[in-house]
Design an enzyme around this catalytic site. Sequence first.
Site, PDB file in Angstrom:
ATOM      1  N   ASP A 298      -8.427  -5.487  13.084  1.00 28.73           N
ATOM      2  CA  ASP A 298      -9.000  -4.116  13.378  1.00 28.73           C
ATOM      3  C   ASP A 298     -10.521  -3.779  13.456  1.00 28.73           C
ATOM      4  OD1 ASP A 298      -6.382  -3.444  13.594  1.00 28.73           O
ATOM      5  OD2 ASP A 298      -6.132  -2.858  11.516  1.00 28.73           O
ATOM      6  N   TYR A 382      -1.875   3.029  11.180  1.00 30.02           N
ATOM      7  CA  TYR A 382      -2.491   2.704   9.675  1.00 30.02           C
ATOM      8  C   TYR A 382      -3.730   3.589   9.615  1.00 30.02           C
ATOM      9  CZ  TYR A 382       0.626  -0.295   7.144  1.00 30.02           C
ATOM     10  OH  TYR A 382       1.584  -1.128   6.301  1.00 30.02           O
TER      11      TYR A 382
END
Length: 682
Positions: A298, A382
């Site tokens: 990420d 998320y």
Amino acid sequence: MTATHPLDPVSAEEYRATRDILRTAGLLGDATRFAYAGLDEPHKGDVLAYQSGDPVARSVRAFLIDVTTGDLDDVVVSLDRGEVVSQRRLDPVRDGQAPILDQDFVTADEVVRADPRWGAAMARRGLTDLGKVRACPLTAGSYGLDGEAGRRLVRVLAFVQEHEKDLAWAHPVDGVVAYVDLVARRVLDVVDAQDLPVPGESGDYDDPAVAGPPRTTLRPIEITQPEGPSFTLDGTYLEWQNWSLRIGFDAREGLSLHQVCYDDGGRRRPVLYRASVAEMVVPYGDPTPARFFQNYFDTGEYLVGKFANSLELGCDCLGDITYLDATVADDHGEPRVIRNAICVHEEDFGVLWKHTDIFSGSAQTRRQRRLVISFFATVGNYDYGFYWYLYLDGSIELEVKLTGVIWTSSHPGGDYPYAPEVAPGLGGPAHQHLFSARLDMMVDGLSNAVDEVDVRGVPVGPDNPYGNALVRDVTRLRRESEAARLAAPDLGRVWRVVNPDSRNRLGQPVSFVLHPQPAPTLLADPSSTVYDRARFATRHLWVTAYDPAQRYPAGDIVNQHPGGAGLPEYVAADRDIDGADIVLWHTFGPTHFPRPEDWPVMPVERCGFRLVPVGFFDRNPTLDVPAPAGGHCHTGGHDHAGSDHAGSDHAGSDHGGSDHGGHDHGAGHEHGGSAHAGHDAR
């Protein structure tokens, strides 16, 4: 805005100047996009030598990609000289691909919608209205599949969204994935391996039919700071209760802390030169043909800082809050300001120290307080909150809060081992979240070393006849080859960063100790490509000698990199780290088998670590903290029976029900150059 310090984040004006310099140099065409742009930080020695008023040298590093050819350049621009000072063309086979662009999400959606194989795969599942199918492009990894070498790829999974407010994650279209070439703008392959039903139950947690009526029994918690906060903020330079530091922000890493020092009786003592979360990988554990590739970096692939939220008072932040904006570059290199991206505030944290003495009759209590510097980012499904805490007693903590919506799949029924069932027909694939904190240590100076400290009981013997002895085993990590380490909870293992040239009044070397939260490292098989690409996550600790070019644990370019970059390359030099300028890299994070309670939105899961002073101070540094005011704390031997709840351990702490703890206040006003939420305006 003109930078006043070498570490100031890149301003909007500086991003525009970078564009102008690159255009003049002939490096910006109609098809050129900025996959990344950020401060090219100067060498530590130059920063430490900097004095207020000195000229401020500024450089910006950028990854430029031509979206029609796939050509990728790593360039550095000197803003002072107004020129490109370095340019390197990258080989996508050897070096990997540029991070994901914002426009890649649109491109992938357009490409799969136009592909007949994709449409046929959806139709076989009864999904004839592609307007309801949400394409989800995901980084492709590096698997050596036929025809993929050198191509800029995403792999696309799908979800159904029945209406505008529907939570699409509740309706995964499982068993099918499209491989998309972003440069050629075409689908290379559609893998249609398994036809599973699309789960139908709503997950829309905004819908009262799903969530139920709101509770009416939660009464307000209001804690105020009528005299304002105890910190000062001058631009990005912050001072609070003997602590001082600079706040940084970058599109790749997000929040960073620089030059963290503690004022000890008028002596400014450095602890950390730089601290950040330099990478995070989320490897999934479902091996099915449509999902085996799922592992996401990420930070390096998506640039977590680009997805920082604009925080809202009363929701994300509760209390007397000071906000800082963050500025990042968009795909075209133009500045994009994220309002209220960083939250700074204080919060009560329970008892700091307490004693009722049986001999003197003294009964004293002091309350702990911490400074919180934080931001939240949403990366796909998320949401991640990154919270740095500074404490009155000289401790430092990083806490990461994980929430949002779990990744979902169709559940095939039975005791499927790779994805627990979280709702009827809905699976939550098992996965890990593995963060790498880069801690450029500077404990009382640049000469630092690391001791690994284990505890054990001593067997019965002449010196321990009753078997009660406890000792510590201390091992100095002298070279990089010795310093790739695993936590050992059965041994209470910690890592002590000492300065052998600085001693406390007892003659001991001063130190800060890293306390990990032991959890599994990367569980993927050592023969797997994700293991090779995320080798940093195979150890809880690495120690390297400082090198300004070694910023990222998985390497500079992560997307589709074949593996072996970053920490494996850094430590191959096997440099001396005993009494050197060193950097610690700490891996931490949870392994997650989702629960039904994690659906349809996940309560916060926490992970992190602490840095605790050990012998850094000559005694408890908080003896000067005053007793609580306001008449709630009884001292001097008074009767404590039936004491006021206002002085309880949890008053105002994070456990009081808010991520940011604190105080409900009204609209913000300008404070110290940043948005500041004022005092109670009800």
